[in-house]
Design a protein around this motif. Structure first.
Motif, PDB file in Angstrom:
ATOM      1  N   GLY A 171       0.791  -1.223   0.000  1.00 48.02           N
ATOM      2  CA  GLY A 171       0.000   0.000   0.000  1.00 48.02           C
ATOM      3  C   GLY A 171       0.822   1.271   0.000  1.00 48.02           C
ATOM      4  N   GLN A 172       1.974   1.223   0.631  1.00 48.92           N
ATOM      5  CA  GLN A 172       2.896   2.359   0.614  1.00 48.92           C
ATOM      6  C   GLN A 172       4.311   1.843   0.770  1.00 48.92           C
ATOM      7  OE1 GLN A 172       2.261   5.064   3.816  1.00 48.92           O
ATOM      8  NE2 GLN A 172       2.900   3.640   5.379  1.00 48.92           N
ATOM      9  N   LYS A 173       5.251   2.614   0.298  1.00 52.65           N
ATOM     10  CA  LYS A 173       6.649   2.181   0.374  1.00 52.65           C
ATOM     11  C   LYS A 173       7.552   3.383   0.143  1.00 52.65           C
ATOM     12  CE  LYS A 173       9.577  -1.532  -0.602  1.00 52.65           C
ATOM     13  NZ  LYS A 173       9.915  -2.423   0.430  1.00 52.65           N
ATOM     14  N   ILE A 174       8.727   3.333   0.745  1.00 56.29           N
ATOM     15  CA  ILE A 174       9.759   4.338   0.514  1.00 56.29           C
ATOM     16  C   ILE A 174      10.880   3.660  -0.263  1.00 56.29           C
ATOM     17  CG2 ILE A 174      11.446   5.883   1.550  1.00 56.29           C
ATOM     18  CD1 ILE A 174       9.580   6.120   3.967  1.00 56.29           C
ATOM     19  N   PHE A 175      11.244   4.261  -1.387  1.00 56.72           N
ATOM     20  CA  PHE A 175      12.328   3.755  -2.217  1.00 56.72           C
ATOM     21  C   PHE A 175      13.464   4.767  -2.191  1.00 56.72           C
ATOM     22  CE2 PHE A 175       8.544   1.818  -3.984  1.00 56.72           C
ATOM     23  CZ  PHE A 175       8.938   0.511  -4.182  1.00 56.72           C
ATOM     24  N   TYR A 176      14.688   4.262  -2.211  1.00 56.26           N
ATOM     25  CA  TYR A 176      15.869   5.107  -2.287  1.00 56.26           C
ATOM     26  C   TYR A 176      16.575   4.795  -3.605  1.00 56.26           C
ATOM     27  CZ  TYR A 176      14.983   6.068   2.571  1.00 56.26           C
ATOM     28  OH  TYR A 176      14.387   6.468   3.731  1.00 56.26           O
ATOM     29  N   PHE A 177      16.750   5.829  -4.430  1.00 54.74           N
ATOM     30  CA  PHE A 177      17.342   5.659  -5.744  1.00 54.74           C
ATOM     31  C   PHE A 177      18.709   6.330  -5.806  1.00 54.74           C
ATOM     32  CE2 PHE A 177      12.768   5.350  -6.526  1.00 54.74           C
ATOM     33  CZ  PHE A 177      12.731   4.130  -7.174  1.00 54.74           C
ATOM     34  N   ASP A 178      19.573   5.751  -6.625  1.00 56.51           N
ATOM     35  CA  ASP A 178      20.951   6.219  -6.777  1.00 56.51           C
ATOM     36  C   ASP A 178      21.011   7.544  -7.539  1.00 56.51           C
ATOM     37  OD1 ASP A 178      23.731   5.025  -6.246  1.00 56.51           O
ATOM     38  OD2 ASP A 178      23.898   5.827  -8.288  1.00 56.51           O
ATOM     39  N   ARG A 179      22.072   8.275  -7.308  1.00 56.27           N
ATOM     40  CA  ARG A 179      22.262   9.574  -7.970  1.00 56.27           C
ATOM     41  C   ARG A 179      22.507   9.421  -9.465  1.00 56.27           C
ATOM     42  NH1 ARG A 179      27.161   8.672  -5.203  1.00 56.27           N
ATOM     43  NH2 ARG A 179      28.905   8.469  -6.637  1.00 56.27           N
ATOM     44  N   GLU A 180      22.824   8.215  -9.938  1.00 53.44           N
ATOM     45  CA  GLU A 180      23.057   7.980 -11.360  1.00 53.44           C
ATOM     46  C   GLU A 180      21.771   8.064 -12.181  1.00 53.44           C
ATOM     47  OE1 GLU A 180      25.236   4.412 -12.152  1.00 53.44           O
ATOM     48  OE2 GLU A 180      26.973   5.088 -11.017  1.00 53.44           O
ATOM     49  N   ASN A 181      20.616   8.010 -11.536  1.00 48.65           N
ATOM     50  CA  ASN A 181      19.353   8.144 -12.252  1.00 48.65           C
ATOM     51  C   ASN A 181      19.191   9.575 -12.739  1.00 48.65           C
ATOM     52  OD1 ASN A 181      18.030   5.490 -11.817  1.00 48.65           O
ATOM     53  ND2 ASN A 181      18.246   6.060  -9.675  1.00 48.65           N
ATOM     54  N   ALA A 182      18.635   9.708 -13.914  1.00 50.99           N
ATOM     55  CA  ALA A 182      18.338  11.043 -14.435  1.00 50.99           C
ATOM     56  C   ALA A 182      17.161  11.617 -13.651  1.00 50.99           C
ATOM     57  CB  ALA A 182      18.006  10.962 -15.912  1.00 50.99           C
ATOM     58  N   HIS A 183      17.254  12.887 -13.302  1.00 51.36           N
ATOM     59  CA  HIS A 183      16.183  13.527 -12.539  1.00 51.36           C
ATOM     60  C   HIS A 183      14.867  13.457 -13.302  1.00 51.36           C
ATOM     61  CE1 HIS A 183      14.593  16.135  -9.436  1.00 51.36           C
ATOM     62  NE2 HIS A 183      13.993  16.825 -10.389  1.00 51.36           N
ATOM     63  N   LYS A 184      14.921  13.588 -14.620  1.00 49.10           N
ATOM     64  CA  LYS A 184      13.693  13.539 -15.421  1.00 49.10           C
ATOM     65  C   LYS A 184      13.028  12.167 -15.340  1.00 49.10           C
ATOM     66  CE  LYS A 184      15.640  12.194 -19.814  1.00 49.10           C
ATOM     67  NZ  LYS A 184      15.539  12.287 -21.226  1.00 49.10           N
ATOM     68  N   ASP A 185      13.817  11.085 -15.189  1.00 47.27           N
ATOM     69  CA  ASP A 185      13.237   9.750 -15.028  1.00 47.27           C
ATOM     70  C   ASP A 185      12.477   9.643 -13.714  1.00 47.27           C
ATOM     71  OD1 ASP A 185      14.250   8.937 -17.458  1.00 47.27           O
ATOM     72  OD2 ASP A 185      16.013   7.949 -16.584  1.00 47.27           O
ATOM     73  N   LEU A 186      13.020  10.256 -12.677  1.00 48.24           N
ATOM     74  CA  LEU A 186      12.332  10.230 -11.388  1.00 48.24           C
ATOM     75  C   LEU A 186      11.058  11.074 -11.419  1.00 48.24           C
ATOM     76  CD1 LEU A 186      15.508  10.340  -9.193  1.00 48.24           C
ATOM     77  CD2 LEU A 186      13.906   8.459  -9.345  1.00 48.24           C
ATOM     78  N   VAL A 187      11.087  12.179 -12.142  1.00 44.11           N
ATOM     79  CA  VAL A 187       9.887  13.002 -12.303  1.00 44.11           C
ATOM     80  C   VAL A 187       8.831  12.204 -13.072  1.00 44.11           C
ATOM     81  CG1 VAL A 187       8.977  15.087 -13.387  1.00 44.11           C
ATOM     82  CG2 VAL A 187      11.109  15.189 -12.096  1.00 44.11           C
ATOM     83  N   GLU A 188       9.245  11.437 -14.084  1.00 46.49           N
ATOM     84  CA  GLU A 188       8.316  10.580 -14.825  1.00 46.49           C
ATOM     85  C   GLU A 188       7.711   9.524 -13.911  1.00 46.49           C
ATOM     86  OE1 GLU A 188       9.950   8.851 -18.398  1.00 46.49           O
ATOM     87  OE2 GLU A 188      10.750  10.789 -19.040  1.00 46.49           O
ATOM     88  N   LEU A 189       8.521   8.963 -13.010  1.00 43.91           N
ATOM     89  CA  LEU A 189       8.031   7.984 -12.032  1.00 43.91           C
ATOM     90  C   LEU A 189       6.956   8.610 -11.150  1.00 43.91           C
ATOM     91  CD1 LEU A 189       8.627   5.133 -10.561  1.00 43.91           C
ATOM     92  CD2 LEU A 189       9.947   6.537  -8.992  1.00 43.91           C
ATOM     93  N   VAL A 190       7.217   9.817 -10.671  1.00 46.09           N
ATOM     94  CA  VAL A 190       6.254  10.530  -9.828  1.00 46.09           C
ATOM     95  C   VAL A 190       4.950  10.745 -10.592  1.00 46.09           C
ATOM     96  CG1 VAL A 190       5.772  12.736  -8.696  1.00 46.09           C
ATOM     97  CG2 VAL A 190       8.000  11.640  -8.370  1.00 46.09           C
ATOM     98  N   GLU A 191       5.040  11.237 -11.807  1.00 51.18           N
ATOM     99  CA  GLU A 191       3.847  11.496 -12.614  1.00 51.18           C
ATOM    100  C   GLU A 191       3.085  10.209 -12.912  1.00 51.18           C
ATOM    101  OE1 GLU A 191       5.358  13.557 -16.032  1.00 51.18           O
ATOM    102  OE2 GLU A 191       5.591  15.445 -14.910  1.00 51.18           O
TER     103      GLU A 191
END
Length: 81
Positions: A30-50
């Motif tokens: 139902g909920q979770k906290i994920f920690y992602f590496d700095r090598e990820n592109a910021h735009k990919d993380l924004v896409e994940l959020v959206e």
């Protein structure tokens, strides 16, 4: 989409996780906290959020610094229903 999870040790390589696996874990818990590496592109993380916001989740993304160097950070993503 495939993202890199945060490293457990500075010199190790980050492990990858697919979007489908993240969805599976959210369906179970139902909920979770994920920690992602700095090598990820910021735009990919924004896409994940959206992506998860469009599915009705509340998503919080923030950059977490763990040292004084500019490259000592990771991304925290908290996804909840």
């Amino acid at each position: 989409m495939e993202l890199k999870l945060a490293r457990n040790e500075l010199k190790s390589k980050p492990k990858s996780i697919k979007l489908e696996k993240i969805e599976e874990e959210l369906e179970k818990e139902g909920q979770k906290i994920f920690y992602f590496d700095r090598e990820n592109a910021h735009k990919d993380l924004v896409e994940l959020v959206e992506y998860f916001e469009n599915k009705g989740y509340s998503v919080y993304l923030r950059e977490v610094k763990y040292g004084l160097d500019e490259n000592e950070y990771l991304y925290e993503v908290h996804i909840l229903k």
